[in-house]
Design a protein around this motif. Structure first.
Motif, PDB file in Angstrom:
ATOM      1  N   LEU A 157       2.608   1.196  -7.541  1.00 55.85           N
ATOM      2  CA  LEU A 157       3.840   1.515  -6.829  1.00 55.85           C
ATOM      3  C   LEU A 157       3.833   0.827  -5.467  1.00 55.85           C
ATOM      4  CD1 LEU A 157       4.392   5.311  -7.580  1.00 55.85           C
ATOM      5  CD2 LEU A 157       5.762   3.381  -8.392  1.00 55.85           C
ATOM      6  N   VAL A 158       4.879   0.081  -5.194  1.00 59.24           N
ATOM      7  CA  VAL A 158       5.008  -0.635  -3.922  1.00 59.24           C
ATOM      8  C   VAL A 158       6.100   0.040  -3.100  1.00 59.24           C
ATOM      9  CG1 VAL A 158       5.596  -2.830  -2.831  1.00 59.24           C
ATOM     10  CG2 VAL A 158       4.201  -2.796  -4.919  1.00 59.24           C
ATOM     11  N   ARG A 159       5.705   0.476  -1.915  1.00 57.51           N
ATOM     12  CA  ARG A 159       6.640   1.161  -1.013  1.00 57.51           C
ATOM     13  C   ARG A 159       7.262   0.138  -0.072  1.00 57.51           C
ATOM     14  NH1 ARG A 159       5.708   2.799   4.085  1.00 57.51           N
ATOM     15  NH2 ARG A 159       3.445   2.548   3.797  1.00 57.51           N
ATOM     16  N   GLU A 160       8.579   0.094  -0.052  1.00 53.63           N
ATOM     17  CA  GLU A 160       9.281  -0.828   0.834  1.00 53.63           C
ATOM     18  C   GLU A 160       9.135  -0.366   2.281  1.00 53.63           C
ATOM     19  OE1 GLU A 160      13.260  -0.873  -0.608  1.00 53.63           O
ATOM     20  OE2 GLU A 160      12.667  -1.406  -2.646  1.00 53.63           O
ATOM     21  N   THR A 161       8.757  -1.289   3.143  1.00 56.14           N
ATOM     22  CA  THR A 161       8.622  -0.963   4.570  1.00 56.14           C
ATOM     23  C   THR A 161       9.821  -1.438   5.370  1.00 56.14           C
ATOM     24  OG1 THR A 161       7.389  -3.028   4.935  1.00 56.14           O
ATOM     25  CG2 THR A 161       6.104  -1.040   4.459  1.00 56.14           C
ATOM     26  N   ARG A 162      10.662  -2.262   4.748  1.00 58.25           N
ATOM     27  CA  ARG A 162      11.917  -2.714   5.335  1.00 58.25           C
ATOM     28  C   ARG A 162      12.974  -2.703   4.247  1.00 58.25           C
ATOM     29  NH1 ARG A 162      10.311  -8.488   6.939  1.00 58.25           N
ATOM     30  NH2 ARG A 162      12.557  -8.754   6.687  1.00 58.25           N
ATOM     31  N   PRO A 197       9.831   3.861  -4.115  1.00 56.90           N
ATOM     32  CA  PRO A 197       8.983   2.705  -4.406  1.00 56.90           C
ATOM     33  C   PRO A 197       9.329   2.056  -5.746  1.00 56.90           C
ATOM     34  CG  PRO A 197       7.800   4.710  -4.915  1.00 56.90           C
ATOM     35  CD  PRO A 197       9.102   5.145  -4.296  1.00 56.90           C
ATOM     36  N   VAL A 198       8.805   0.851  -5.924  1.00 56.31           N
ATOM     37  CA  VAL A 198       9.051   0.105  -7.151  1.00 56.31           C
ATOM     38  C   VAL A 198       7.709  -0.215  -7.819  1.00 56.31           C
ATOM     39  CG1 VAL A 198       9.128  -2.065  -5.834  1.00 56.31           C
ATOM     40  CG2 VAL A 198      10.115  -1.966  -8.129  1.00 56.31           C
ATOM     41  N   ALA A 199       7.635  -0.074  -9.133  1.00 56.47           N
ATOM     42  CA  ALA A 199       6.411  -0.349  -9.880  1.00 56.47           C
ATOM     43  C   ALA A 199       6.342  -1.835 -10.221  1.00 56.47           C
ATOM     44  CB  ALA A 199       6.364   0.482 -11.155  1.00 56.47           C
ATOM     45  N   THR A 212      -7.870  -9.862  -6.239  1.00 55.54           N
ATOM     46  CA  THR A 212      -9.060  -9.388  -5.525  1.00 55.54           C
ATOM     47  C   THR A 212      -8.865  -9.525  -4.020  1.00 55.54           C
ATOM     48  OG1 THR A 212     -10.520  -9.991  -7.364  1.00 55.54           O
ATOM     49  CG2 THR A 212     -11.555  -9.768  -5.204  1.00 55.54           C
ATOM     50  N   PHE A 213      -8.039 -10.466  -3.613  1.00 58.82           N
ATOM     51  CA  PHE A 213      -7.806 -10.732  -2.196  1.00 58.82           C
ATOM     52  C   PHE A 213      -6.392 -10.332  -1.803  1.00 58.82           C
ATOM     53  CE2 PHE A 213     -11.429 -13.209  -3.272  1.00 58.82           C
ATOM     54  CZ  PHE A 213     -12.215 -13.238  -2.119  1.00 58.82           C
ATOM     55  N   VAL A 214      -6.213 -10.030  -0.524  1.00 61.04           N
ATOM     56  CA  VAL A 214      -4.917  -9.565  -0.019  1.00 61.04           C
ATOM     57  C   VAL A 214      -4.621 -10.230   1.319  1.00 61.04           C
ATOM     58  CG1 VAL A 214      -4.954  -7.344  -1.197  1.00 61.04           C
ATOM     59  CG2 VAL A 214      -6.015  -7.543   1.052  1.00 61.04           C
ATOM     60  N   VAL A 233       5.844  -7.926   6.890  1.00 54.90           N
ATOM     61  CA  VAL A 233       5.512  -7.051   5.763  1.00 54.90           C
ATOM     62  C   VAL A 233       6.793  -6.444   5.202  1.00 54.90           C
ATOM     63  CG1 VAL A 233       4.235  -5.020   5.003  1.00 54.90           C
ATOM     64  CG2 VAL A 233       3.251  -6.538   6.739  1.00 54.90           C
ATOM     65  N   LEU A 234       6.965  -6.569   3.885  1.00 58.00           N
ATOM     66  CA  LEU A 234       8.163  -6.074   3.218  1.00 58.00           C
ATOM     67  C   LEU A 234       7.850  -4.884   2.314  1.00 58.00           C
ATOM     68  CD1 LEU A 234      11.185  -6.739   2.992  1.00 58.00           C
ATOM     69  CD2 LEU A 234      10.625  -8.244   1.073  1.00 58.00           C
ATOM     70  N   GLY A 235       6.635  -4.845   1.777  1.00 56.58           N
ATOM     71  CA  GLY A 235       6.254  -3.744   0.896  1.00 56.58           C
ATOM     72  C   GLY A 235       4.747  -3.634   0.794  1.00 56.58           C
ATOM     73  N   VAL A 236       4.255  -2.401   0.646  1.00 56.34           N
ATOM     74  CA  VAL A 236       2.809  -2.163   0.569  1.00 56.34           C
ATOM     75  C   VAL A 236       2.479  -1.321  -0.658  1.00 56.34           C
ATOM     76  CG1 VAL A 236       2.438  -2.370   3.056  1.00 56.34           C
ATOM     77  CG2 VAL A 236       2.956  -0.126   2.064  1.00 56.34           C
ATOM     78  N   GLY A 237       1.295  -1.594  -1.218  1.00 51.62           N
ATOM     79  CA  GLY A 237       0.762  -0.816  -2.324  1.00 51.62           C
ATOM     80  C   GLY A 237      -0.531  -0.144  -1.907  1.00 51.62           C
ATOM     81  N   GLN A 238      -1.149   0.582  -2.834  1.00 50.39           N
ATOM     82  CA  GLN A 238      -2.389   1.296  -2.554  1.00 50.39           C
ATOM     83  C   GLN A 238      -3.346   1.119  -3.715  1.00 50.39           C
ATOM     84  OE1 GLN A 238      -2.490   3.417   0.353  1.00 50.39           O
ATOM     85  NE2 GLN A 238      -4.674   3.825   0.095  1.00 50.39           N
ATOM     86  N   TYR A 239      -4.528   0.603  -3.431  1.00 50.69           N
ATOM     87  CA  TYR A 239      -5.605   0.544  -4.413  1.00 50.69           C
ATOM     88  C   TYR A 239      -6.899   0.721  -3.640  1.00 50.69           C
ATOM     89  CZ  TYR A 239      -8.563  -0.904  -8.317  1.00 50.69           C
ATOM     90  OH  TYR A 239      -9.517  -0.936  -9.313  1.00 50.69           O
ATOM     91  N   GLY A 240      -7.341   1.942  -3.528  1.00 53.18           N
ATOM     92  CA  GLY A 240      -8.433   2.248  -2.614  1.00 53.18           C
ATOM     93  C   GLY A 240      -7.898   2.270  -1.204  1.00 53.18           C
ATOM     94  N   SER A 241      -7.601   1.122  -0.669  1.00 52.78           N
ATOM     95  CA  SER A 241      -6.968   1.000   0.645  1.00 52.78           C
ATOM     96  C   SER A 241      -5.564   0.427   0.474  1.00 52.78           C
ATOM     97  CB  SER A 241      -7.799   0.099   1.568  1.00 52.78           C
ATOM     98  OG  SER A 241      -7.979  -1.177   0.982  1.00 52.78           O
TER      99      SER A 241
END
Length: 209
Positions: free
Chosen positions: A122-127, A139-141, A147-149, A158-166
């Motif tokens: 799930l990606v949460r829009e920040t704008r 959010p949008v799936a 492995t890298f970000v 930044v337009l959208g953020v996800g969560q995987y551990g951090s």
């Protein structure tokens, strides 16, 4: 016409087919003249950052992408392609990127989970002011394999953020000409295709403005 930059890495055919599905005239090419005629450029990519930059540089495509960006042509990077838009990456021995966006690329901290991160997130829009997000839920799936970000120097990119551990940055946008998606829109079903459709529509509007 949308030009998909062919530098020999990534699932290029899948990207082309996805753009065709949303009604775009699209060409997969490394030809300077063809890419210079395009209303938008797509930089795909799967693999290692240093090798991708080596291929772009050896073919002169790095300079062409920078020139088209300076001319105001919308550019979108997908997966590794988004990472290449930034200044540098720490992957393997490290490498300089295209430098279209300030910031760097670092290994994702999964907080004990497995890498690479593979699957839907799930990606949460920040704008909400970007044409890339039109018609998408929040959010949008979206489907990710990485492995890298990226770590943008400017938080406004930044337009959208996800969560995987951090938390990690999944979508970026700089003004109305530089966009990036860490996800694979071509593998993200309806919402991924909507994101690509939004990009194509925006490229047409810019071209005919």
């Amino acid at each position: 016409m949308i030009g998909v930059v062919d530098y020999g890495m990534g699932n290029r055919r899948s990207v082309v087919k996805a753009f065709e599905r949303v009604g775009a005239q699209v060409e997969l090419t490394s030809d300077d003249a063809a890419l210079s005629r395009a209303e938008g450029l797509v930089l795909p990519g799967v693999g290692a950052f240093p090798e991708a930059m080596r291929r772009l540089t050896s073919s002169g495509l790095d300079d062409l992408i920078r020139e088209r960006s300076a001319a105001g042509v919308p550019i979108i990077g997908l997966c590794l392609g988004m990472q290449l838009l930034f200044e540098r990456s720490e992957e393997h021995e490290g490498a300089e990127g295209l430098g279209l966006l300030g910031g760097d690329v670092r290994r994702l901290d999964p907080k004990g989970q497995k890498l690479p991160h593979i699957g839907w997130n799930l990606v949460r829009e920040t704008r909400t002011d970007s044409p890339l997000l039109a018609g998408l839920p929040n959010p949008v799936a979206l489907y990710h394999v990485h492995t890298f970000v990226v770590h943008p120097a400017d938080p406004d990119d930044v337009l959208g953020v996800g969560q995987y551990g951090s938390e990690f940055v999944s979508l970026v946008a700089h003004g109305l000409t530089i966009f990036g998606a860490q996800c694979h829109p071509e593998k993200s079903s309806t919402h991924g295709l909507q994101l690509l459709r939004n990009y194509v529509k925006h490229c047409r509007e810019v071209a005919f403005a």
